[in-house]
Design a protein around this motif. Sequence first.
Motif, PDB file in Angstrom:
ATOM      1  N   TRP A 176       0.836  -1.201   0.000  1.00 36.84           N
ATOM      2  CA  TRP A 176       0.000   0.000   0.000  1.00 36.84           C
ATOM      3  C   TRP A 176       0.871   1.252   0.000  1.00 36.84           C
ATOM      4  CZ3 TRP A 176      -3.809   2.887  -1.053  1.00 36.84           C
ATOM      5  CH2 TRP A 176      -4.049   4.070  -0.371  1.00 36.84           C
ATOM      6  N   ARG A 177       1.927   1.216   0.827  1.00 35.57           N
ATOM      7  CA  ARG A 177       2.813   2.387   0.908  1.00 35.57           C
ATOM      8  C   ARG A 177       3.539   2.602  -0.433  1.00 35.57           C
ATOM      9  NH1 ARG A 177       4.934   5.819   4.534  1.00 35.57           N
ATOM     10  NH2 ARG A 177       7.160   6.255   4.423  1.00 35.57           N
ATOM     11  N   HIS A 222       1.060   4.054  -2.822  1.00 37.82           N
ATOM     12  CA  HIS A 222       0.753   5.433  -2.463  1.00 37.82           C
ATOM     13  C   HIS A 222       1.921   6.371  -2.756  1.00 37.82           C
ATOM     14  CE1 HIS A 222       0.133   8.781   0.461  1.00 37.82           C
ATOM     15  NE2 HIS A 222      -1.082   8.703  -0.046  1.00 37.82           N
TER      16      HIS A 222
END
Lengths: 358, 519
Positions: free
Chosen positions: B168-169, B172
């Motif tokens: 996810w990081r 993102h």
Amino acid sequence: MGWDFERLDEVFAMLGQTGRHLLLHGLLGLLLSLFLAACDSGDVAVEEVTIYTSVDQHFSEPLFRRFEQVSGVRVRPVYDIEAAKTTGLVNRLIGESKRPLADVLWNGEVSQMRRLAEHGVLAIYRPKRLPEGVALGPKGRWLEFGGRVRVFIINRQRLGSRPPPTSIVDLLDPRWQGGDIAIAYPLFGTTATHAVALAEVWGVAPTLDFFSQLERRGIRFVDGNSVVRDLVVSARAVFGLTDTDDACGAVARGEPVFATFPDQGAEGMGALVIPNSVGLIEGAPHEEAAKRFIDFVIGEEATALLAQSGWLYVSGRQVVADPDCRLPARLKRMSLPSGLDAEALDRLRRDLRDVIVR
Amino acid sequence: MPRRSAVVKGRADWSWVLSAACWLVLGLGPVVAILAALIVEPESWLHAGPLSARRSWLFVKSALLAFSVAGAASVIAAAAAHWLRSQGGARALLLWLPLSLLTVPPYLHAAAWMGLADHLGLQLSGWMAVFVIETLTFLPLGLAFGLAGFAMTDRQQVDAGRVFADDWRVFHAIELPQAAPAIGIGAALIFILAIADYSVPALMQVEVYALEAFVEYSIAAESAASLLVALPVLLLCVLLLVLVAAPMRALAVKVSFLAPAQRPRAPALHRGLRLMRSGAVMLCLAQVLVPVVSLFLMTPLGDIWVIWSVSLREIGSSLSTSMLAASVSVLLGLLLAPRLASTGWLVAVLLPLAAPGSLIGTGLIVLWTLPGLALVHGTVVMPVLADVARFAPLAILIQYVQSKRTDPGLIEAARLYRGNGPAVWLKVLLPLRAQGLAAGFFVVLGLSMSELTANLLVAPPGAQSLIVKIYGLLHYGASQQAAALCLFVLIFSMASMIGLLLALGRLRAANLWSAHGRD
């Protein structure tokens, strides 16, 4: 095998950077020139006429083919579409007035002809013989012939056992919900002509008040007469106001709808008949062929063809339509005093815009 | 040295003048002609009417609607694109299908969804209905830019990021910022199309500012007056394009040129995010299936050859016009794409994109009926010029983005050994830019096939376009014939897309997700 790129490099090296840029731009120019060459593909030996028309292609094309047969003149048509509200061709004609391409404008109504005459787009043409039911427009700038009628189109299933609407003022009848009724924006096309006619009969202020009440009731103002027809055919509206060609087409296709003339009672003002109009373009490149087409389209044969196809409903005082539409044979017409001057008409349109588009 | 610099500078200026002249005539010409008419006939200002409180509020509401549509369509499309690019095989290939729907008019998209709603007993009307239908209508466009955006992400950076942080990081912090420029351009384009469209709002009983501008055009019959009414939209669109283009320019150069042609590993995301992506993919598939199935259901397949054969003239006219417009646009892209590094050029090139089609058409008439220029008026060149003026900015923009992603070292090396001759052009420059050329060609081809408003004003007599015929049939109520012709457009779009992919040797699904193909 293949290209010898190295040799080409030598040639290009001689051209230099500027030469290469010129070559690239030249190629672009060459491409454009090829388009230009493709433009003049017409057979100069064949006489031709360019006709701009707002009459649906489905109705006008067979007439053009027939005219080609009887006259030997090739027709080059430019069609309008409902989405452009006839104004596409009108604005095009005004834009082209300094160098006209069109010879004839055949319009499905009359309201835009006055504007074109004001801009000097239309020439004076009086045919040697005017068939019955054909009228000259102001100063002979255009001819009016045949006509479509404004009608209610009603969905049988949605109507149920209720009595159908019989008058334009039934649009304000509280027994109908606003969403039950559909009409086109009274700013374009035949609905605009209808609004002008109402203003001539009722006066400008009552007409604006009428449309203002319609707007407050939540009547469905839609994009055109065909959308009115589609909403009623699909039962999304109970009834709507449209033209005979739209309504009769739906009836002929077996859709669950029927049509009625409004305001046919003893005290009723009658149904509005909207004639076709045809005009010769000032400076037309093919003037003689244009006059031949105008003579043809106002003639008996063309009237019969257009009535048979469902485009014309009346000619002069006669109902000439195909009986498939199952409308009454007798028609009480709306009589117009023609009391509004050009300035009043423009002001009415702008006031209607402010009432409706908000 | 100073003397040599002056010579080089002089050559560069000469090239600049030629490029500017080309764009001034082909791109800006119609808008400039209308502006000139506005100066010559200042009374048009009076006819336009003031920007009243009602009109201002309508403009704000319409802009908010267009922003919402652009935002929602882009987010859904980006989510779907992110999932799609991690898929392989036939699934990956099939999901390019939405792109072929780009040429289907919004009216038909809306009609298909309204038909479905009717079938389900739902009544579609009001602002929310317009928002939903327009979002679905523009999903294919958003998906195209979403796919392009994620194809631009640097795999090495993503893989390196995953060593140190969760998926996810990485998504993102690395993937999304790199994909954002393309997604942003897509959103800007959707905004422009949404704010200019009044056909779908009219079907849903909603009044929008685009209708106001059209009403002015209809009532005044003066393009200058309608230009004034359309001016707020025009300025907003240009502002938006400039805002989007600036970060795009900065970010495009950061993308690595060494990315492998590999399909990325599917990232491990939160359950909620996975569900969101799946939902977005389902919506995209529905947006493909509903219009296509409805077109097939509406088309009388037994008579399809007859319908197509009687429309051969219109089909030929539209195809030749669109292909010529696409060719000219691609050539203009070769000339002008390198100049987009300058903000002035960027604005000048993108400006026509924000002008309504009716103004482009009228501007072309004004321009090409001037004394000495009247040769072109009334010929088949006029619709080509209309399509070029309207859509060439996209081809130029695409080529600019693509040129930013081309390794300048390769070009430098080629020029060092081969000079600046055709060998470098044909063997190095063109292959490196082939994707941009093909994408620009296809985008302009597709949009030109469905261009209506400008072509209606400039089509030569006797050369009606297919889209005018389709609208005429819809008006008459001949929806079956209209569906058959729309089906032709759909099949043609799909065929040309597959043909382009084949020509580029990129039909293998794995390669579709690579920004660099044979690197």
